[in-house]
Design a protein around this motif. Structure first.
Motif, mmCIF file in Angstrom:
data_model
loop_
_atom_site.group_PDB
_atom_site.id
_atom_site.type_symbol
_atom_site.label_atom_id
_atom_site.label_comp_id
_atom_site.label_asym_id
_atom_site.label_seq_id
_atom_site.Cartn_x
_atom_site.Cartn_y
_atom_site.Cartn_z
ATOM 1 N N ASN A 1 -8.179 -1.894 4.422
ATOM 2 C CA ASN A 1 -8.589 -1.141 5.707
ATOM 3 C C ASN A 1 -9.248 -0.004 5.413
ATOM 4 O OD1 ASN A 1 -7.986 1.184 7.659
ATOM 5 N ND2 ASN A 1 -8.007 -0.707 8.887
ATOM 6 N N VAL A 2 -9.052 0.790 4.416
ATOM 7 C CA VAL A 2 -9.554 1.982 4.110
ATOM 8 C C VAL A 2 -11.158 1.856 3.293
ATOM 9 C CG1 VAL A 2 -9.417 4.579 3.098
ATOM 10 C CG2 VAL A 2 -7.414 3.214 4.394
ATOM 11 N N ASN B 1 -2.961 7.536 -0.523
ATOM 12 C CA ASN B 1 -2.112 8.765 -0.629
ATOM 13 C C ASN B 1 -1.620 8.839 -2.164
ATOM 14 O OD1 ASN B 1 -1.920 9.835 2.061
ATOM 15 N ND2 ASN B 1 -0.656 7.973 2.606
ATOM 16 N N THR C 1 -9.549 5.926 9.258
ATOM 17 C CA THR C 1 -9.394 6.487 8.171
ATOM 18 C C THR C 1 -10.528 6.335 7.130
ATOM 19 O OG1 THR C 1 -7.023 5.868 8.229
ATOM 20 C CG2 THR C 1 -7.634 6.675 5.965
ATOM 21 N N LYS D 1 0.751 -1.157 0.149
ATOM 22 C CA LYS D 1 0.024 -0.132 -0.085
ATOM 23 C C LYS D 1 1.010 1.092 -0.016
ATOM 24 C CE LYS D 1 -0.776 -0.338 4.762
ATOM 25 N NZ LYS D 1 -1.731 -0.628 6.041
ATOM 26 N N ASP D 2 0.172 2.376 -0.390
ATOM 27 C CA ASP D 2 1.051 3.761 -0.402
ATOM 28 C C ASP D 2 2.326 3.453 -0.906
ATOM 29 O OD1 ASP D 2 1.725 5.958 0.815
ATOM 30 O OD2 ASP D 2 2.024 5.320 2.818
ATOM 31 N N LEU E 1 -3.797 2.578 -4.269
ATOM 32 C CA LEU E 1 -2.528 2.862 -4.954
ATOM 33 C C LEU E 1 -2.605 4.434 -4.984
ATOM 34 C CD1 LEU E 1 -1.968 -0.031 -7.390
ATOM 35 C CD2 LEU E 1 -1.267 0.121 -4.845
ATOM 36 N N PHE F 1 -10.114 -2.712 -1.446
ATOM 37 C CA PHE F 1 -10.905 -3.149 -0.457
ATOM 38 C C PHE F 1 -10.349 -3.459 0.756
ATOM 39 C CE2 PHE F 1 -14.661 -5.643 1.047
ATOM 40 C CZ PHE F 1 -15.779 -4.751 0.859
ATOM 41 N N ARG G 1 -6.890 -6.003 -5.497
ATOM 42 C CA ARG G 1 -5.600 -6.188 -6.550
ATOM 43 C C ARG G 1 -6.004 -7.256 -7.374
ATOM 44 N NH1 ARG G 1 -1.097 -7.318 -3.490
ATOM 45 N NH2 ARG G 1 -2.453 -6.254 -1.484
HETATM 46 P P1 NAD Z 1 -4.563 -2.284 2.829
HETATM 47 O O1 NAD Z 1 -3.454 -2.937 2.443
HETATM 48 O O2 NAD Z 1 -5.544 -2.749 4.129
HETATM 49 O O3 NAD Z 1 -5.483 -2.383 1.299
HETATM 50 C C1 NAD Z 1 -5.041 -2.071 0.338
HETATM 51 C C2 NAD Z 1 -5.975 -2.537 -0.881
HETATM 52 O O4 NAD Z 1 -5.611 -2.056 -2.149
HETATM 53 C C3 NAD Z 1 -6.361 -4.155 -0.735
HETATM 54 O O5 NAD Z 1 -7.631 -4.220 -1.067
HETATM 55 C C4 NAD Z 1 -5.475 -4.370 -2.092
HETATM 56 O O6 NAD Z 1 -5.812 -5.626 -2.785
HETATM 57 C C5 NAD Z 1 -5.891 -3.269 -3.000
HETATM 58 N N1 NAD Z 1 -4.765 -3.059 -4.137
HETATM 59 C C6 NAD Z 1 -3.487 -3.298 -4.030
HETATM 60 N N2 NAD Z 1 -2.997 -3.244 -5.167
HETATM 61 C C7 NAD Z 1 -4.085 -2.909 -6.227
HETATM 62 C C8 NAD Z 1 -4.170 -2.735 -7.386
HETATM 63 N N3 NAD Z 1 -3.269 -2.593 -8.397
HETATM 64 N N4 NAD Z 1 -5.367 -2.209 -8.093
HETATM 65 C C9 NAD Z 1 -6.551 -2.427 -7.099
HETATM 66 N N5 NAD Z 1 -6.659 -2.488 -5.820
HETATM 67 C C10 NAD Z 1 -5.127 -2.713 -5.352
HETATM 68 O O7 NAD Z 1 -4.201 -0.836 2.803
HETATM 69 P P2 NAD Z 1 -4.912 0.380 3.534
HETATM 70 O O8 NAD Z 1 -4.538 0.626 4.878
HETATM 71 O O9 NAD Z 1 -6.564 0.385 3.249
HETATM 72 O O10 NAD Z 1 -4.481 1.816 2.611
HETATM 73 C C11 NAD Z 1 -4.789 1.955 1.472
HETATM 74 C C12 NAD Z 1 -4.151 3.489 1.078
HETATM 75 O O11 NAD Z 1 -4.665 4.266 2.054
HETATM 76 C C13 NAD Z 1 -2.817 3.309 0.991
HETATM 77 O O12 NAD Z 1 -2.510 4.739 0.014
HETATM 78 C C14 NAD Z 1 -2.510 3.940 2.403
HETATM 79 O O13 NAD Z 1 -1.315 4.809 2.290
HETATM 80 C C15 NAD Z 1 -3.713 5.078 2.495
HETATM 81 N N6 NAD Z 1 -3.957 5.461 3.675
HETATM 82 C C16 NAD Z 1 -4.240 4.376 4.824
HETATM 83 C C17 NAD Z 1 -4.403 4.730 6.129
HETATM 84 C C18 NAD Z 1 -4.669 3.874 7.268
HETATM 85 O O14 NAD Z 1 -5.014 4.355 8.428
HETATM 86 N N7 NAD Z 1 -4.734 2.642 6.694
HETATM 87 C C19 NAD Z 1 -4.347 6.059 6.604
HETATM 88 C C20 NAD Z 1 -3.868 7.156 5.599
HETATM 89 C C21 NAD Z 1 -3.947 6.815 4.279
#
Ligand code: NAD
Length: 439
Positions: free
Chosen positions: A244-245, A340, A213, A21-22, A318, A242, A266
């Motif tokens: 955490n966020v 982000n 978030t 992620k990120d 992403l 799908f 993904r």
């Molecule tokens: P996560 O790892 O829980 O989930 C990421 C999701 O993105 C997964 O469902 C994954 O399958 C999907 N994914 C990965 N590659 C992909 C692709 N190529 N196409 C489509 N989907 C894809 O991550 P998260 O914590 O939900 O974070 C998601 C985004 O939110 C990131 O950019 C992260 O930096 C940002 N963010 C998260 C938080 C937090 O508290 N978790 C806070 C601020 C920002």
């Protein structure tokens, strides 16, 4: 006594290596892409040249060698970084990632990003980021624990509740935070819970942090719809990512009456014009790890999801998914940037000229760091809040921040992203002005 059995189960079962992620990893130059937006806002603010110079430079960059005894008995030396970008408003705040692509430029860009994000929601924090160059997928739990502890010892001079407070990031989780807290506490000779956030609830973590978030995204989306004279009830929504966020935002928006017509991860996406069964999708992912095979609708690609005609598009996976190539085909009325950096600078202009209302990442996904702030406050006070209190205070901060950014965007006739940068730069610059520059 609160029931912590769920949290304990999560703590013990959560893999240390999370999904990717990120990732600004391999981006041409993340620092410049972020700084181009900073520069635009700084020009509009007519920033004092001295303060401009200060804000364009990281306060402190630390690089440490991290020797680790591998399970084989061999000693390997890893490289770790921690960057404190700006601490004028309070202790530095920002995550630690474990990844092969970690480098000082990227860590610096992400530390600057955290500075603006904390300021836009007016938290008394500066910005930081850290990382260790390693491949956690190839390491055992014991090796990761030794790596975490030795990295913590390497940067311990900057860590502390009053100076620098890490949190989880790519490939780190609450278990890693527990090790950092323990290592720091061993050196301090007493338990210091407030040195990290994103900890397990049993040892000073905050209720509501996991959902924060996604919940924050929901709050600002509702605000945006109201501003545009639309109603969340019946609004159509597409969510990319799908995890955490994305899953929390999709669930909460659906609970508020929105119709989530598409979700993806993904492995691809699912479309259902009557609304995807989000609870069913969450249960499916819990059982099968990904959305692949989920029978709740037609199969859809991630690219197509971004171009659906919906009221709200919520990219939550992403960075750089909306670019100059596809921005012209985006038909959503509102984009809420859960991820982000999902939109490139070039795409910004296209979305603007098509009248799409973008809630920028530094505002939209700030709910996470806001509840991290609550965690730090609770740890320092030694008094823990109910989940309702956490959610209510989160709502207050997100609502007020959205309105602050909106007011500035109207006043200066700029989009929400530029306004968010203007607001955060104004706040950081004001503190520098008041404190004076020790130069
Ligand atoms: P996560 O790892 O829980 O989930 C990421 C999701 O993105 C997964 O469902 C994954 O399958 C999907 N994914 C990965 N590659 C992909 C692709 N190529 N196409 C489509 N989907 C894809 O991550 P998260 O914590 O939900 O974070 C998601 C985004 O939110 C990131 O950019 C992260 O930096 C940002 N963010 C998260 C938080 C937090 O508290 N978790 C806070 C601020 C920002």
């Amino acid at each position: 006594m609160p029931d912590f059995s769920m949290a304990t189960e999560l703590f013990l079962n959560t893999p240390i290596v999370g999904p990717d992620k990120d990732r600004f990893l391999n981006e041409a130059n993340p620092f410049e892409s972020m700084m181009s937006r900073f520069d635009r806002a700084a020009q509009l603010l007519d920033l004092d040249p001295g303060i401009y110079q200060v804000l364009r430079h990281p306060e402190k960059q630390i690089t440490v060698s991290v020797p680790v005894m591998m399970d084989s008995g061999e000693v390997r030396v890893f490289t770790g970084h921690r960057v404190l970008y700006n601490t004028s408003r309070g202790p530095a705040k920002g995550g630690i990632r474990f990844d092969m692509n970690v480098n000082l430029d990227e860590v610096t860009a992400l530390a600057a990003w955290m500075t603006w994000k904390c300021a836009v929601v007016n938290l008394p924090f500066g910005g930081a980021k850290g990382g260790v160059v390693c491949d956690p997928l190839q390491m055992s739990v014991g090796e990761l624990e030794r790596l975490t502890r030795r990295y913590t010892a390497g940067i311990i001079s900057v860590l502390g509740p009053d100076s620098d407070v890490p949190a989880p990031d790519v490939n780190t989780n609450e278990r890693v935070m527990a090790w950092i807290m323990d290592t720091y506490s061993m050196h301090a000779r007493h338990t210091v819970t407030s040195v990290v956030t994103g900890k397990p609830v049993e040892m000073g973590g905050s209720l509501g942090r996991r959902e924060a978030t996604g919940r924050g995204c929901t709050i600002v989306t509702r605000q945006a719809l109201e501003h545009l004279g639309m109603n969340v009830v019946g609004a159509t929504v597409a969510v990319q990512g799908f995890g955490n966020v994305g899953s929390v935002a999709a669930e909460l928006l659906q609970r508020e009456g929105a119709r989530v017509v598409a979700i993806s991860d993904r492995t691809g996406g699912v479309y259902n014009r009557d609304g995807v069964d989000i609870e069913g999708a969450i249960a499916w992912v819990r059982a099968h790890k990904t959305l692949e095979g989920f029978p709740g609708g037609e199969v859809l690609t991630n690219e197509d999801l971004l171009e659906l005609e919906v009221d709200v598009l919520l990219p939550a996976a992403l960075e750089n998914v909306i670019t100059s190539k596809n921005a012209g085909r985006v038909r959503a009325k509102v984009i809420c940037e859960g991820a982000n950096g999902p939109t490139t600078a070039a795409a910004d202009e296209i979305l603007d000229s098509n009248g799409i209302f973008v809630i920028p990442d530094i505002l939209a996904n700030a709910g996470g760091v806001t509840v991290s702030y609550f965690e730090w406050v609770q740890d320092r006070g030694g008094y823990f809040w109910s989940e309702d209190t956490v959610n209510e205070r989160l709502r207050d901060i997100m609502t007020r921040s959205f309105q602050d950014v909106l007011a500035l965007s109207r006043q200066h006739r700029v989009n929400m992203r530029t306004a968010a940068y203007m607001l955060s730069i104004t706040r950081v610059a004001a503190v520098h002005r008041l404190r004076g520059i020790y130069a």
